[in-house]
Scaffold this motif. Structure first.
Motif, PDB file in Angstrom:
ATOM      1  N   LEU A  36      -6.420   4.209  -2.691  1.00 14.95           N
ATOM      2  CA  LEU A  36      -5.702   3.540  -1.616  1.00 14.95           C
ATOM      3  C   LEU A  36      -5.789   2.160  -1.747  1.00 14.95           C
ATOM      4  CD1 LEU A  36      -7.944   2.749   0.781  1.00 14.95           C
ATOM      5  CD2 LEU A  36      -7.923   5.031   1.287  1.00 14.95           C
TER       6      LEU A  36
ATOM      7  N   PHE B 206      -0.206   6.867  -6.693  1.00 18.79           N
ATOM      8  CA  PHE B 206      -1.244   7.683  -6.175  1.00 18.79           C
ATOM      9  C   PHE B 206      -0.849   9.142  -5.882  1.00 18.79           C
ATOM     10  CE2 PHE B 206      -3.614   4.074  -6.743  1.00 18.79           C
ATOM     11  CZ  PHE B 206      -3.645   3.097  -5.809  1.00 18.79           C
ATOM     12  N   ALA B 207       0.347   9.202  -5.096  1.00 17.15           N
ATOM     13  CA  ALA B 207       0.615  10.653  -4.845  1.00 17.15           C
ATOM     14  C   ALA B 207       1.047  11.330  -5.758  1.00 17.15           C
ATOM     15  CB  ALA B 207       1.472  10.592  -3.625  1.00 17.15           C
TER      16      ALA B 207
ATOM     17  N   HIS C 267       0.929   4.226  -3.049  1.00 15.56           N
ATOM     18  CA  HIS C 267       0.836   5.537  -2.766  1.00 15.56           C
ATOM     19  C   HIS C 267       1.836   6.459  -3.308  1.00 15.56           C
ATOM     20  CE1 HIS C 267      -0.690   8.993  -0.340  1.00 15.56           C
ATOM     21  NE2 HIS C 267       0.502   9.126   0.017  1.00 15.56           N
ATOM     22  N   GLU C 268       3.075   6.152  -2.878  1.00 16.66           N
ATOM     23  CA  GLU C 268       4.540   6.923  -2.921  1.00 16.66           C
ATOM     24  C   GLU C 268       4.768   6.910  -4.450  1.00 16.66           C
ATOM     25  OE1 GLU C 268       6.626   5.814   1.170  1.00 16.66           O
ATOM     26  OE2 GLU C 268       7.708   5.443  -0.590  1.00 16.66           O
TER      27      GLU C 268
ATOM     28  N   ASN D  33      -5.944  11.385  -4.732  1.00  9.54           N
ATOM     29  CA  ASN D  33      -6.055  11.531  -3.054  1.00  9.54           C
ATOM     30  C   ASN D  33      -6.987  10.785  -2.811  1.00  9.54           C
ATOM     31  OD1 ASN D  33      -4.233  13.545  -3.570  1.00  9.54           O
ATOM     32  ND2 ASN D  33      -5.805  15.139  -3.846  1.00  9.54           N
TER      33      ASN D  33
ATOM     34  N   ARG E 233       0.979  -1.244  -0.087  1.00 10.34           N
ATOM     35  CA  ARG E 233       0.024   0.076   0.064  1.00 10.34           C
ATOM     36  C   ARG E 233       0.894   1.159   0.027  1.00 10.34           C
ATOM     37  NH1 ARG E 233      -0.235   2.135   4.955  1.00 10.34           N
ATOM     38  NH2 ARG E 233       0.599   0.633   6.821  1.00 10.34           N
ATOM     39  N   GLU E 234       2.097   1.082   0.859  1.00 12.24           N
ATOM     40  CA  GLU E 234       2.551   2.286   0.665  1.00 12.24           C
ATOM     41  C   GLU E 234       3.443   2.708  -0.637  1.00 12.24           C
ATOM     42  OE1 GLU E 234       4.188   1.931   5.390  1.00 12.24           O
ATOM     43  OE2 GLU E 234       5.451   1.426   3.800  1.00 12.24           O
TER      44      GLU E 234
ATOM     45  N   SER F 267      -5.985   2.072   6.990  1.00 20.56           N
ATOM     46  CA  SER F 267      -6.360   2.816   5.930  1.00 20.56           C
ATOM     47  C   SER F 267      -7.993   3.074   6.322  1.00 20.56           C
ATOM     48  CB  SER F 267      -6.101   2.411   4.550  1.00 20.56           C
ATOM     49  OG  SER F 267      -6.813   1.054   4.512  1.00 20.56           O
TER      50      SER F 267
ATOM     51  N   SER G 166     -11.142   3.212  -5.285  1.00 23.46           N
ATOM     52  CA  SER G 166     -10.826   4.556  -5.963  1.00 23.46           C
ATOM     53  C   SER G 166     -12.105   5.157  -6.655  1.00 23.46           C
ATOM     54  CB  SER G 166      -9.991   4.415  -7.276  1.00 23.46           C
ATOM     55  OG  SER G 166      -9.490   5.398  -7.779  1.00 23.46           O
TER      56      SER G 166
END
Length: 956
Positions: free
Chosen positions: A795, A786-787, A782-783, A792, A778-779, A802, A837
């Protein structure tokens, strides 16, 4: 913009009777005191500084003491005795009768006009936000069993708290209706709760190692700091919910009981209620202060029932009087405190701290705290008994120090041996008029509440002020001016009212809003006349064609009292709304034949919702893009059947197997980084994997040619020998999938010889991402995805780590009803389908793919290159592939089905799990994209998307 007209309230007063002023009930032959008639009645005050205290009086056996009069009581403010200006004694209510039906086009928030209360009332708040999911089902059953035993005289409402306050059922004497409402609310996991209660990291075998102990302490401290942030969010949500409930109940005279059933109670809310504000916690102080003050203003007695402290123990007896050791008058029942010894464990200390705050909260409001007991029904029964026999005392404080500080109250009674329970103080709120900005913020917050605020009793009526087609109405708002905190100024009554008119669409969105601040400057004679007849404000409004309801809000700027009334637009317009024969569909009436997107909008609903109500059923969201730009997007139906919040472009759906494109992108990014190769084998990454993994490459996993066994088949085999292992509450994790596969000795076929859709392969790919990157799956997403793309609200959902902000829940059609089927034993796996999403974020994802934001065109090419199979190789699609798309699966790349032989090359994917269905279609040559996300299992998202395609690709 309409203008207000101030007039005598003759119109509405003739329609609806005015509410009688509060009256004290005669006891023991004593002459009845009233607010306005008796010679001994207190004078009319220009400012409303009456402090009301609800007092429960019991004897040594816990039985109610009845028949007391005003002369039997003494009330003190900060130790100084105060004259009692108002006194009443509750008596057990009898079975009430409903008020006469209101006339057409008349709406109110006054319970006395709708027949929703008689005497004391009780609200049951089922707090799922702060209760672990393992406790929720048991607690709900206890609540249901109690509701079944209600007598016809009881007036009860039941609400639920998740990340939103949900109205399950408003006040009623119908126990069957309450039971049905409670049954409809299903236990659910709250990621916010799990994240704020992390497990304690402790390896006892290494306790003697100082360096390890320091590392372990650092980990726990970090977890605690992160958990604190989630706790602050929970506290904020809880505070807003308590404030909304207080505003809703404020108009009801006398004692109100709030039975708050929860697994944990946010301490920074509870401490606030007793006036001990934590000045170091500025981030939530304003929320908790507002909630505590609202509870006190509304005279609500809170009964915290601690579901988290329940432990099966026959020795527990909540009916036994008790409390703190050595303090028989304490406002708590703790059946297991005798088993606790100071200093036994940190867990015990935390538990005791929580119980202390529960007790303080009960003390502050005059309620009773219950914990350490299996008898929730007994706790509920006690709160009802208190409401039947409570005394209400009112006094006007003479201290003159209205500085917002907390002041202690003490009540004494002459009855020998009597024990008293009442709120221990009040906030001496400063006398001031808020700014228009603050007033607008409070009005906007109240406008979004599912409950009408009743701090000001309102009666609203409306009528057409011209032809129906013009949609212009004249709205009348009537209220009793005696409710207002008006100031005496040179023989005038002065004050300020803030008004807010909000028009909301079918999906809950604001489509129009008007606000105004008006000043009142009434001569004494005029005020006295209005006090008898009522104050009426009239406003002219133009109703938007997109509006489905009008919410009218009025706020007294000096007292902060607020009232709101919700008016259906169809009734306001006198039934003049034009609707299609089947269902009301936005955009269908008076559309141009050339408006293809409006035509599609109508066709969707008419084809796929025959007989269903768009506003009340689970539904779907659709996005259409042409030339890289959004041509159409809309939502239909509701996120879930409890909140009834409308689906829109921000609604987060579980993508299920449509998640695989993101898993594939994560692998491709690692290959781009040089940390991974497509020809690396499974045993290269996981050396412990059985020998058959030496022939399985990362490429095989990506394009479904690995031949891994289906992990769901392995789960079934394990449970046949060991019994049930997994469930919707205890879900299988990715690591467990790997363990199951490592126990097998061979695959289903030799890698690369066949094509068979494999969830196992994508679960393993998620683990590969974590292993190679050194970060949780997940990290990493995101990094790296998604980010950077500002997705936003996207996830990888992981319980306790979360939170899905605008979450839709999955539903399955069973006969004629929808049943929530949101979770299953396999819902926790990540790489194969764990992403949530929404349309807005997926539009950004589509744009990034088109512009090669994350990977160059060359690096992305393998994702859209069909896998090469031996001649005659077997191809086995999954059973849940939409029938409409099966003929378009001529190949597969990395996370995408491919159909490159068509005149319009297509890459697509679908998802299907537990009531969620999705389809994402991308036409590269036409730069067109169609996305459909559903939260009901009886739709074909592929068919919906293909129907949209027929229009969107033809758009110039």
């Amino acid at each position: 913009m309409g203008k207000f007209l101030l007039a005598l309230g003759l119109l509405l007063i003739a329609i609806v009777p005015q509410r009688e002023p509060l009256r004290a009930q005669a006891t023991g032959g004593e002459k009845t005191d009233t607010w306005s008639q008796s010679e001994t009645a207190p004078p009319i005050r220009s400012t409303t500084r009456l402090v009301q205290v609800s007092v429960v009086v019991t004897d040594k056996k816990g039985e109610p003491v009845t028949g007391l009069s005003k002369q039997d009581f003494v009330v003190s403010d900060q130790g100084k005795p105060q004259p009692i200006a108002f006194f009443s004694a509750e008596t057990p209510p009898t079975a009430g009768t409903l008020a006469a039906k209101l006339p057409p086009n008349v709406f109110t928030n006054r319970f006395d006009l709708t027949g929703q209360y008689a005497g004391a009332v009780t609200v049951v708040l089922f707090d799922a936000l702060n209760t672990p999911v393992q406790d929720q089902a048991w607690v709900r059953n206890q609540v249901i069993q109690f509701l079944k035993s209600l007598q016809p005289r009881e007036h009860v409402a039941i609400y639920a708290l998740t990340t939103d306050l949900l109205l399950l059922h408003e006040f009623t004497q119908d126990s069957a209706a309450l039971v049905a409402a409670a049954n409809a609310f299903q236990p659910r996991e709250q990621a916010l709760h799990d994240a704020s209660h992390p497990d304690y990291f402790n390896v006892t075998a290494l306790a003697a190692d100082k360096s390890w102990a320091a590392f372990q302490a650092a980990v726990n401290q970090t977890d605690a700091r992160i958990a604190d942030q989630y706790k602050l969010r929970s506290a904020e949500i809880t505070a807003h919910a308590l404030e909304a409930i207080s505003n809703h109940l404020a108009v009801i005279p006398g004692r109100k009981n709030l039975l708050w059933v929860s697994g944990s109670f946010p301490a920074n809310i509870l401490v606030e209620a007793v006036g001990s504000i934590d000045r170091q916690n500025e981030s939530t102080q304003k929320y908790s202060a507002a909630a505590a003050q609202a509870l006190n203003r509304a005279n609500i007695a809170v009964y915290p029932v601690d579901a988290g402290g329940i432990a099966p123990n026959a020795a527990m007896d909540p009916s036994r009087p008790g409390g703190d050791i050595g303090d028989p008058n304490s406002s708590l029942y703790c059946a297991d405190c005798i088993e606790e010894a100071p200093g036994t464990s940190s867990a015990m200390n935390a538990r005791q701290n929580a119980r202390d705050t529960e007790r303080m909260f009960a003390d502050a409001t005059g309620g009773l705290a219950f914990y350490g007991s299996n008898d929730i029904r007994g706790a509920m029964k006690r709160s009802f008994e208190d409401g039947r026999y409570a005394y209400t005392i009112g006094f006007y404080p003479d201290h003159g120090q209205w500085n917002g500080k907390f002041r202690k109250i003490k009540v004494q009674v002459s009855a020998s041996g009597a024990q008293l329970r009442y709120r221990n103080g009040y906030f001496a709120e400063a006398e001031h008029t808020d700014s228009e900005k603050q007033a607008k913020q409070e009005l906007q917050q109240a406008a979004m509440s599912p409950l009408n605020a009743t701090g000001l009793g309102l009666v609203v009526s409306g009528k057409l002020s011209g032809p129906a087609a013009d949609r212009k109405v004249e709205v009348h708002v009537a209220l009793d001016p005696k409710q207002l905190q008006l100031r005496d100024d040179d023989r005038h009554r002065k004050g300020i009212l803030d008004l807010y008119f909000v028009q909301r669409g079918a999906q809950g969105e604001t489509v129009a809003a008007e606000s105004q601040r008006i000043g009142l400057n009434l001569e004494e004679k005029q005020y006295q006349s209005l006090a008898q007849a009522g104050l009426v404000l009239a406003r002219h409004l133009a109703i938007s064609p997109q509006a489905s309801e009008l919410r009218v809000l009025v706020r007294d700027a000096d007292s902060h009292a607020l009232g709101s009334v919700t008016v259906p637009v169809t009734e306001l317009l006198g039934g003049t709304e034009v609707a299609p024969a089947k269902i009301a569909i936005p955009g269908c009436a008076n559309r141009s034949p050339s408006d293809k997107f409006t035509a599609l909008n109508c066709e969707y609903l008419q084809s796929f919702f025959p007989g269903d109500s768009v506003n009340e059923s689970p539904g779907f969201a659709v996005l259409m893009k042409a030339d890289g730009k959004i041509a159409f997007q809309n939502g239909y139906g509701v996120r879930d059947l409890r909140s009834k919040i409308k689906i829109d472009a921000q609604t987060d759906f579980r993508l299920a197997s449509s998640s695989k494109q993101f898993t594939a992108m994560a692998i491709m990014l690692l290959v781009h980084d040089g940390k991974l190769r497509y020809d690396q084998t499974l045993t290269d990454v996981f050396p412990e994997f059985p020998a058959y993994g030496k022939q399985i490459t990362v490429r095989n996993l990506l394009n479904h040619t690995a031949g891994l066994p289906d992990y769901e088949d392995l789960m079934d085999a394990a449970e046949k020998t060991k019994g049930q292992i997994w469930s919707a509450e205890k879900q299988i994790q990715d690591a467990e999938v790997l363990q199951l596969l490592e126990k097998t000795s061979q695959g289903k076929f030799a890698p690369g010889t066949k094509w068979e859709y494999s969830n196992s392969g994508y679960v393993i790919l998620g683990l590969v991402v974590a292993k190679v990157s050194g970060k949780a799956f997940r990290e990493f997403l995101h990094e790296r995805i998604f980010a950077p793309l500002k997705m936003n609200h996207s996830l990888v959902f992981e319980k306790g780590k979360s939170e899905v902000a605008n979450r839709a829940y999955g539903y399955s059609k069973k006969e004629n009803d929808f049943v929530e089927t949101d979770q299953s034993p396999t819902s926790a796996t990540q790489g194969d389908g764990g992403i949530y999403s929404n349309l807005e974020d997926l539009s950004k994802w589509d744009q990034a793919l088109r512009e090669h934001t994350l990977l160059s065109e060359e690096d992305f090419l393998p994702a859209i290159t069909p896998v090469k199979l031996p001649p005659g190789a077997e191809v086995k699609l999954a059973q849940d592939v939409p029938a409409s798309l099966r003929g378009r699966a001529s190949g597969y790349g990395f996370g995408w089905f491919l159909n490159l032989q068509e005149p319009r090359p297509l890459m697509w994917h679908y998802g299907d799990t537990m009531g969620f269905k999705s389809a994402i279609l991308r036409y590269a040559r036409d730069t067109a994209t169609v996305i459909v996300l559903c939260n009901r299992n009886d739709l074909d998202p592929g068919a919906l998307a293909l129907k949209a395609t027929q229009l969107i690709i033809s758009v110039d």
